[in-house]
Write a protein that holds these residues in place. Structure first.
Motif, PDB file in Angstrom:
ATOM      1  N   ILE A  55       0.834  -1.204   0.000  1.00 44.63           N
ATOM      2  CA  ILE A  55       0.000   0.000   0.000  1.00 44.63           C
ATOM      3  C   ILE A  55       0.871   1.257   0.000  1.00 44.63           C
ATOM      4  N   LEU A  56       1.888   1.290   0.833  1.00 42.75           N
ATOM      5  CA  LEU A  56       2.759   2.468   0.917  1.00 42.75           C
ATOM      6  C   LEU A  56       3.600   2.649  -0.343  1.00 42.75           C
ATOM      7  N   ASP A  57       4.188   1.567  -0.846  1.00 45.98           N
ATOM      8  CA  ASP A  57       5.020   1.664  -2.055  1.00 45.98           C
ATOM      9  C   ASP A  57       4.202   2.100  -3.259  1.00 45.98           C
ATOM     10  N   LYS A  58       3.057   1.477  -3.433  1.00 44.88           N
ATOM     11  CA  LYS A  58       2.212   1.789  -4.591  1.00 44.88           C
ATOM     12  C   LYS A  58       1.834   3.270  -4.597  1.00 44.88           C
ATOM     13  N   ARG A  59       1.425   3.751  -3.449  1.00 46.11           N
ATOM     14  CA  ARG A  59       0.905   5.124  -3.388  1.00 46.11           C
ATOM     15  C   ARG A  59       1.991   6.193  -3.308  1.00 46.11           C
ATOM     16  N   TYR A  60       2.997   5.976  -2.471  1.00 43.34           N
ATOM     17  CA  TYR A  60       3.949   7.052  -2.179  1.00 43.34           C
ATOM     18  C   TYR A  60       5.313   6.912  -2.852  1.00 43.34           C
ATOM     19  N   ILE A  61       5.750   5.707  -3.120  1.00 44.19           N
ATOM     20  CA  ILE A  61       7.061   5.534  -3.757  1.00 44.19           C
ATOM     21  C   ILE A  61       6.925   5.556  -5.274  1.00 44.19           C
ATOM     22  N   PHE A  62       6.009   4.747  -5.796  1.00 48.12           N
ATOM     23  CA  PHE A  62       5.852   4.644  -7.246  1.00 48.12           C
ATOM     24  C   PHE A  62       4.682   5.456  -7.782  1.00 48.12           C
ATOM     25  N   LYS A  63       3.870   5.993  -6.882  1.00 47.39           N
ATOM     26  CA  LYS A  63       2.741   6.880  -7.228  1.00 47.39           C
ATOM     27  C   LYS A  63       1.835   6.282  -8.312  1.00 47.39           C
ATOM     28  N   VAL A  64       1.404   5.065  -8.066  1.00 44.83           N
ATOM     29  CA  VAL A  64       0.547   4.360  -9.010  1.00 44.83           C
ATOM     30  C   VAL A  64      -0.891   4.403  -8.507  1.00 44.83           C
ATOM     31  N   GLU A  65      -1.774   4.796  -9.406  1.00 43.48           N
ATOM     32  CA  GLU A  65      -3.205   4.729  -9.114  1.00 43.48           C
ATOM     33  C   GLU A  65      -3.781   3.613  -9.968  1.00 43.48           C
ATOM     34  N   THR A  66      -4.324   2.620  -9.305  1.00 43.56           N
ATOM     35  CA  THR A  66      -4.876   1.499 -10.047  1.00 43.56           C
ATOM     36  C   THR A  66      -6.211   1.893 -10.672  1.00 43.56           C
ATOM     37  N   LYS A  67      -6.499   1.267 -11.806  1.00 48.37           N
ATOM     38  CA  LYS A  67      -7.719   1.579 -12.564  1.00 48.37           C
ATOM     39  C   LYS A  67      -8.957   0.986 -11.922  1.00 48.37           C
ATOM     40  N   ASN A  68      -8.788  -0.212 -11.358  1.00 46.85           N
ATOM     41  CA  ASN A  68      -9.912  -0.922 -10.743  1.00 46.85           C
ATOM     42  C   ASN A  68      -9.354  -2.033  -9.861  1.00 46.85           C
ATOM     43  N   LEU A  69     -10.247  -2.779  -9.259  1.00 47.20           N
ATOM     44  CA  LEU A  69      -9.832  -3.847  -8.349  1.00 47.20           C
ATOM     45  C   LEU A  69      -9.015  -4.922  -9.069  1.00 47.20           C
ATOM     46  N   ARG A 128      11.689  -2.357 -11.620  1.00 46.19           N
ATOM     47  CA  ARG A 128      11.881  -2.905 -12.961  1.00 46.19           C
ATOM     48  C   ARG A 128      10.706  -3.737 -13.469  1.00 46.19           C
ATOM     49  N   TYR A 129      10.049  -4.466 -12.565  1.00 44.55           N
ATOM     50  CA  TYR A 129       9.077  -5.453 -13.031  1.00 44.55           C
ATOM     51  C   TYR A 129       7.624  -5.227 -12.584  1.00 44.55           C
ATOM     52  N   VAL A 130       7.415  -4.513 -11.509  1.00 45.84           N
ATOM     53  CA  VAL A 130       6.042  -4.328 -11.015  1.00 45.84           C
ATOM     54  C   VAL A 130       5.500  -2.962 -11.395  1.00 45.84           C
ATOM     55  N   PHE A 131       6.248  -1.939 -11.085  1.00 51.84           N
ATOM     56  CA  PHE A 131       5.773  -0.567 -11.290  1.00 51.84           C
ATOM     57  C   PHE A 131       6.592   0.139 -12.383  1.00 51.84           C
ATOM     58  N   GLN A 132       7.006  -0.579 -13.413  1.00 51.77           N
ATOM     59  CA  GLN A 132       7.908  -0.020 -14.407  1.00 51.77           C
ATOM     60  C   GLN A 132       7.355   1.225 -15.114  1.00 51.77           C
ATOM     61  N   GLN A 133       6.051   1.316 -15.354  1.00 54.98           N
ATOM     62  CA  GLN A 133       5.512   2.499 -16.013  1.00 54.98           C
ATOM     63  C   GLN A 133       5.659   3.725 -15.108  1.00 54.98           C
ATOM     64  N   ALA A 134       5.402   3.552 -13.827  1.00 53.14           N
ATOM     65  CA  ALA A 134       5.527   4.662 -12.876  1.00 53.14           C
ATOM     66  C   ALA A 134       6.974   5.050 -12.686  1.00 53.14           C
ATOM     67  N   ALA A 135       7.874   4.083 -12.666  1.00 59.24           N
ATOM     68  CA  ALA A 135       9.294   4.363 -12.466  1.00 59.24           C
ATOM     69  C   ALA A 135       9.890   5.090 -13.663  1.00 59.24           C
ATOM     70  N   ALA A 136       9.309   4.926 -14.834  1.00 59.26           N
ATOM     71  CA  ALA A 136       9.831   5.568 -16.048  1.00 59.26           C
ATOM     72  C   ALA A 136       9.470   7.044 -16.131  1.00 59.26           C
ATOM     73  N   LYS A 137       8.528   7.488 -15.297  1.00 61.52           N
ATOM     74  CA  LYS A 137       8.091   8.892 -15.344  1.00 61.52           C
ATOM     75  C   LYS A 137       9.167   9.835 -14.884  1.00 61.52           C
TER      76      LYS A 137
END
Length: 137
Positions: A55-69, A128-137
């Protein structure tokens, strides 16, 4: 996020997840002292720490907002998959300390050391493998 801020934020989150993990293990051991108490506590602690860290990594480190469940589920599955590698490191170090020292305090020290090693590797895998789109920003 600037590099120093990212590192310090990740460190704080890793410490929080470590406290949750080891605290959950201690609570588990306090509730169950049977034959498999140590492995059961390690599983419970890992699950608790994993959920918080995701929860913390997704939101604050990689700043990923999921589209749906479903999207969130896929990301969590990938995150957990990468975590299998680092969990093997964490569990190996913690259990080695348990076998060598036969002392709960030393086992928790081994757990903290294993988690620290694992979190360094986990960031690279997630980037590299989970949040790669967010990390590329």
């Amino acid at each position: 996020m600037k590099n120093a801020t990212l590192v310090s934020t990740y460190l704080v989150f890793a410490l929080a997840a470590t406290v949750v993990n080891l605290g959950s293990q201690m609570l588990s051991i306090a509730c169950y002292t049977g034959l498999y108490a140590v492995p059961v506590s390690m599983i419970i602690g890992t699950a608790a720490g994993l959920l918080l860290k995701y929860i913390l990594d997704k939101r604050y480190i990689f700043k990923v907002e999921t589209k749906n469940l479903a999207h969130d589920g896929i990301l969590f599955a990938l995150y957990t998959g990468m975590g299998l590698i680092t969990t093997a490191i964490f569990w190996s170090v913690e259990y080695a300390f348990h076998l060598i020292f036969s002392d709960d305090k030393m086992r928790y020290l081994g757990g903290a050391l294993g988690l620290a090693i694992g979190y360094v590797l986990k960031y690279q895998l997630d980037k590299r493998y989970v949040f790669q789109q967010a990390a590329a920003k």
